[in-house]
Design an enzyme around this catalytic site. Sequence first.
Site, short mmCIF file in Angstrom:
data_model
loop_
_atom_site.label_atom_id
_atom_site.label_comp_id
_atom_site.label_asym_id
_atom_site.label_seq_id
_atom_site.Cartn_x
_atom_site.Cartn_y
_atom_site.Cartn_z
CB CYS A 144 27.82 -121.48 29.06
SG CYS A 144 27.44 -123.23 29.27
CG HIS B 272 26.85 -121.08 24.39
ND1 HIS B 272 28.07 -120.52 24.57
CD2 HIS B 272 26.74 -122.20 24.91
CE1 HIS B 272 28.81 -121.58 25.34
NE2 HIS B 272 27.87 -122.40 25.60
CD GLU C 62 28.58 -117.77 22.68
OE1 GLU C 62 27.82 -117.33 23.33
OE2 GLU C 62 29.29 -118.66 23.33
N GLY D 89 53.93 -111.20 0.98
CA GLY D 89 52.91 -111.05 -0.41
C GLY D 89 51.46 -111.26 0.08
N GLY D 90 51.13 -111.81 0.94
CA GLY D 90 49.83 -112.03 1.52
C GLY D 90 49.26 -110.36 2.04
CB SER E 157 50.21 -106.39 2.33
OG SER E 157 50.86 -107.35 1.57
#
Length: 512
Positions: A78, A165, A167, A220-221, A225
Amino acid sequence: MQKIIILDFGSQTTQLIGRRLRELDTFCEILPYNKFPKDDPDVIGVILSGSPYSVYDPEAFQCDLSGIRGRLPILGICYGAQYMSHIWGGKVEPAGSREYGRQNLTRVEAGCPLFKNIEKDAQVWMSHGDTITRIPEGARVVASTATVENAAYELSDRLWGVQFHPEVFHSLCGTQLLRNFVVDICGSRQEWSAANFVETTVQELKQQIGDDRVILGLSGGVDSSVAAVLLNRAIGKRLTCIFVDHGMLRKNEFTNVMRDYECLGLNVIGVDASEKFFRDLEGVTEPEKKRKIIGRDFVEVFNAEAKKITDAKWLAQGTIYPDRIESLNITGKVIKSHHNVGGLPEEMHLSLCEPLKWLFKDEVRRVGRQLGIPEHLIGRHPFPGPGLAVRILGAITPEKVRVLQEADDIFIQALRDWKTDDGDILYNKIWQAGAILLSDVRSVGVMGDERTYENPVALRAVTSTDAMTADWAHLPYELMAQVSTDIINKVKGVNRVCYDISSKPPSTIEWE
Ligand code: XMP
């Protein structure tokens, strides 16, 4: 590792280009339009993204392609295609009518490698106000649609421009076109895999960090981690993780997550700072004020711990690619605020280490599995940094947090227990779920012969791929009925349960 560079001219679909390339097991980096890395031997090709600007706008983004042309294959999408026309002797003009939406190719040049295995009639997606009325000098047209004669052009030195496009999902031949470019033309060995990522990243981290000590904030996510386990592989006990409990985590989360981290062999300091957070949040109802207080307190607590590790040189974070959209968004329009925790004071002189910064969420999960992190940690729903504080509408008290934790736990457990037709659990089909306590609203109910006058709880469950957009999850009625009954019977203080059926946009995922 081989990589494709995507130069970002500010299009909303730039990220999608990256995603499509990763689906082709090819590593890519999305960089601002003017930040092409000069001497990176791993670069095998370049893609120029679309842009909200017209090439004639005074503020339109310009970049110098002279060092790339002839050396590496280039695909302009584009604006990228228009820009190359503009600077290399072609012409771009406002389209007679703006060209948006579905179109079909009416002509495809046989033998053009970019269009290999793409038939005439293939569906493409147009989205542009300008059109290329004259292609660059020496180029030839390789595809057209009924209204766009110069839909794609080719220049001899491995250079292509496409007005549509490839994608986006609706360009049905888009994946084939990108495969042609990335695999056939650029020669990608399609070597991006979780195993490969782990191996190269561990090597890079070893080199980058040497014998230094690193501090990492765990939430904790899944992201922090995975970052921690990667670093642990690279530098072992020279990584110190800090996990701050602000008191507004989910039921038993602090204890459970600490146990998981210890099982993973991480060196973790758990800090219970809930009293400080509750004290500072007393009486605060305004959502942004809550966030600011929590952010400030978090930094204070984290810094106090971090300062004890006097010889640390690095601060590691589990930042992933979508977290950086705002900082990468070169047009300056804020799409989503950056949610990562605040930094350390400058006088600590820590360098930033973000091993996951190029990954999308699903890739982080793939890497986590590769590292042997247990499924219940990998598959955890995202959870906001300020925790249940932004799911209690009104002032926060420990008692309200307790009520919400109970309701949330019943809901989440029910999603985990519910089997889907394919043998998976419903929890895994949902991007994110939780309960919200409407603590300033009370309604009348009846339990036994008693009148009740208590708070409602709202349940929110959404499907999404990146949290930028989301739809409410169509949960089975039987599940909702069971959760509602359980919450009202078991959680004292709640006598009504509602289900949030708003999509994002216009609503956000979190209520505050
Ligand atoms: P919204 O509510 O903006 O949420 O649709 C999008 C995603 O971001 C999470 N979220 C946060 N995460 N700190 C965080 O660490 C925050 O202040 C915050 N606010 C929202 C939200 O849970 C969802 O995954």
